[in-house]
Scaffold this motif. Structure first.
Motif, mmCIF file in Angstrom:
data_model
loop_
_atom_site.group_PDB
_atom_site.id
_atom_site.type_symbol
_atom_site.label_atom_id
_atom_site.label_comp_id
_atom_site.label_asym_id
_atom_site.label_seq_id
_atom_site.Cartn_x
_atom_site.Cartn_y
_atom_site.Cartn_z
ATOM 1 N N MET A 68 0.829 -1.192 0.000
ATOM 2 C CA MET A 68 0.000 0.000 0.000
ATOM 3 C C MET A 68 0.874 1.255 0.000
ATOM 4 S SD MET A 68 -2.967 1.228 2.640
ATOM 5 C CE MET A 68 -1.794 1.855 3.837
ATOM 6 N N MET A 69 2.000 1.186 0.721
ATOM 7 C CA MET A 69 2.928 2.313 0.738
ATOM 8 C C MET A 69 3.507 2.569 -0.664
ATOM 9 S SD MET A 69 2.835 3.477 3.735
ATOM 10 C CE MET A 69 2.294 2.954 5.372
ATOM 11 N N ILE A 70 3.731 1.498 -1.418
ATOM 12 C CA ILE A 70 4.225 1.647 -2.791
ATOM 13 C C ILE A 70 3.220 2.415 -3.638
ATOM 14 C CG2 ILE A 70 4.697 0.390 -4.934
ATOM 15 C CD1 ILE A 70 6.112 -1.709 -3.328
ATOM 16 N N VAL A 71 1.934 2.054 -3.493
ATOM 17 C CA VAL A 71 0.899 2.740 -4.260
ATOM 18 C C VAL A 71 0.849 4.217 -3.886
ATOM 19 C CG1 VAL A 71 -1.569 2.838 -4.732
ATOM 20 C CG2 VAL A 71 -0.451 0.627 -4.476
ATOM 21 N N ALA B 62 6.807 0.961 10.425
ATOM 22 C CA ALA B 62 7.968 1.743 9.974
ATOM 23 C C ALA B 62 8.740 0.993 8.895
ATOM 24 C CB ALA B 62 8.881 2.053 11.160
ATOM 25 N N ALA B 63 8.855 -0.316 9.035
ATOM 26 C CA ALA B 63 9.526 -1.130 8.021
ATOM 27 C C ALA B 63 8.788 -1.041 6.684
ATOM 28 C CB ALA B 63 9.618 -2.580 8.484
ATOM 29 N N ALA B 64 7.460 -1.070 6.751
ATOM 30 C CA ALA B 64 6.659 -0.974 5.531
ATOM 31 C C ALA B 64 6.876 0.357 4.828
ATOM 32 C CB ALA B 64 5.179 -1.162 5.872
ATOM 33 N N VAL B 65 6.961 1.435 5.590
ATOM 34 C CA VAL B 65 7.206 2.756 5.003
ATOM 35 C C VAL B 65 8.575 2.788 4.328
ATOM 36 C CG1 VAL B 65 7.554 5.201 5.510
ATOM 37 C CG2 VAL B 65 5.703 3.948 6.631
ATOM 38 N N CYS B 66 9.586 2.249 4.996
ATOM 39 C CA CYS B 66 10.947 2.230 4.438
ATOM 40 C C CYS B 66 10.987 1.481 3.112
ATOM 41 C CB CYS B 66 11.916 1.580 5.431
ATOM 42 S SG CYS B 66 12.317 2.597 6.865
ATOM 43 N N TYR B 67 10.360 0.307 3.072
ATOM 44 C CA TYR B 67 10.468 -0.496 1.859
ATOM 45 C C TYR B 67 9.587 0.047 0.732
ATOM 46 C CZ TYR B 67 11.331 -4.412 -1.157
ATOM 47 O OH TYR B 67 11.715 -5.177 -2.220
ATOM 48 N N GLY B 68 8.446 0.608 1.087
ATOM 49 C CA GLY B 68 7.598 1.206 0.057
ATOM 50 C C GLY B 68 8.297 2.365 -0.632
ATOM 51 N N ILE C 209 1.443 -4.816 -9.315
ATOM 52 C CA ILE C 209 2.468 -5.675 -8.732
ATOM 53 C C ILE C 209 2.399 -5.632 -7.208
ATOM 54 C CG2 ILE C 209 4.942 -6.116 -8.596
ATOM 55 C CD1 ILE C 209 3.755 -6.661 -11.327
ATOM 56 N N ALA C 210 2.195 -4.443 -6.646
ATOM 57 C CA ALA C 210 2.176 -4.290 -5.189
ATOM 58 C C ALA C 210 1.067 -5.108 -4.557
ATOM 59 C CB ALA C 210 2.016 -2.817 -4.824
ATOM 60 N N ASN C 211 -0.105 -5.127 -5.162
ATOM 61 C CA ASN C 211 -1.224 -5.860 -4.580
ATOM 62 C C ASN C 211 -1.047 -7.371 -4.667
ATOM 63 O OD1 ASN C 211 -3.742 -4.191 -3.618
ATOM 64 N ND2 ASN C 211 -2.827 -3.040 -5.297
ATOM 65 N N LEU C 212 -0.321 -7.847 -5.669
ATOM 66 C CA LEU C 212 -0.057 -9.280 -5.754
ATOM 67 C C LEU C 212 0.766 -9.760 -4.560
ATOM 68 C CD1 LEU C 212 0.738 -9.773 -9.556
ATOM 69 C CD2 LEU C 212 -1.301 -10.514 -8.317
ATOM 70 N N ALA C 213 1.559 -8.867 -4.003
ATOM 71 C CA ALA C 213 2.406 -9.234 -2.863
ATOM 72 C C ALA C 213 1.591 -9.582 -1.627
ATOM 73 C CB ALA C 213 3.370 -8.095 -2.546
ATOM 74 N N TYR C 214 0.301 -9.214 -1.600
ATOM 75 C CA TYR C 214 -0.534 -9.543 -0.452
ATOM 76 C C TYR C 214 -0.802 -11.040 -0.343
ATOM 77 C CZ TYR C 214 -1.660 -4.671 0.629
ATOM 78 O OH TYR C 214 -1.593 -3.353 0.996
ATOM 79 N N LEU C 215 -0.436 -11.803 -1.364
ATOM 80 C CA LEU C 215 -0.567 -13.253 -1.269
ATOM 81 C C LEU C 215 0.411 -13.852 -0.262
ATOM 82 C CD1 LEU C 215 -0.952 -14.144 -5.059
ATOM 83 C CD2 LEU C 215 -2.723 -14.267 -3.300
#
Length: 233
Positions: A38-41, A91-97, A174-180
């Motif tokens: 979601m952060m990527i989007v 915070a990790a999610a923000v960094c990677y996004g 691509i980002a949403n596929l990662a939710y698998l």
């Protein structure tokens, strides 16, 4: 620039995520960590000026609702400070996004860039271990586990992900596929770690997978409209 991307996108992401795993149960930490697509989007819309459609927003909200449901659950597997673990995973999610979007923006050669990213991570990890940890001997199967994590889980997987994101026309697809991945992690944690699959985890998965399907329908629909417009012209 490349060193900074490696520091924030791989070292800080990994450090925060592993800290979150240490404080939370594996199911909870893994699913909460998947705020990063979601952060990527979000960052793609801000930095890359990608279009933010109504359905894309709905898909993000739906997937984020799954994260909220899991976070508000009982947290049966939590082994430490739950709030700190949640904060670390976010915070990790923000960094990677942010890392993923900036990596795409600068169009770096992914083979060379990944080598530098991981070199930066190795140097920072070594420095951090000298400050925060005491030396531990490594022997036997531990070397096999380290090789698997280093080569397959991290080096190869990160390279393939970066290539897929760079070559995609829409980062959200691509980002949403990662939710698998959190879906698979819950199944594997129940089989391998014998963790109980909670009601909140199941509800979270339903919402997250629903977000994936909603985004996928949006992407296919837009592609079909583009093809139709080209044929009519």
């Amino acid at each position: 620039m490349i060193t900074g991307l490696g520091f924030w996108g791989l070292f800080m992401y990994s450090a925060l995520y592993y800290f979150g795993i240490d404080e939370l149960g594996s199911q909870e930490a893994c699913i909460l960590n998947y705020l990063w697509p979601m952060m990527i989007v979000i960052f793609a819309c801000i930095i890359l000026k990608e279009r933010l459609t109504v359905r894309k927003v709905a898909a993000m909200i739906m997937s984020f609702a799954g994260i909220v449901v899991l976070t508000l659950g009982q947290g049966e597997g939590a082994s430490g400070n739950r709030l700190l673990g949640i904060a670390a995973c976010v915070a990790a999610a923000v960094c990677y996004g942010l890392f993923s979007v900036l990596n795409k923006k600068h169009s770096l050669s992914q083979g060379v860039a990944m080598m530098w990213f991981w070199l930066t991570t190795a140097v920072c990890s070594f420095a951090a271990s000298l400050i925060f940890e005491s030396p531990q001997p490594i022997s036997g199967w531990a070397w096999t586990g380290l090789a698997w994590l280093g080569v397959v889980v991290n080096a190869v997987a990160y390279l393939l992900w970066a290539i897929a994101l760079k070559n995609s026309e829409d980062s959200a697809k691509i980002a949403n596929l990662a939710y698998l991945v959190p879906f698979l992690s819950i199944i594997l944690s129940a089989i391998v770690l014998k963790e109980q699959i909670t009601v909140s985890a199941v509800l979270a998965l339903i919402l997250i997978v629903g977000g994936i399907l909603l985004q996928s329908i949006n992407y296919k629909g837009s592609k079909n409209n583009e093809l139709g417009n080209k044929k009519s012209n």
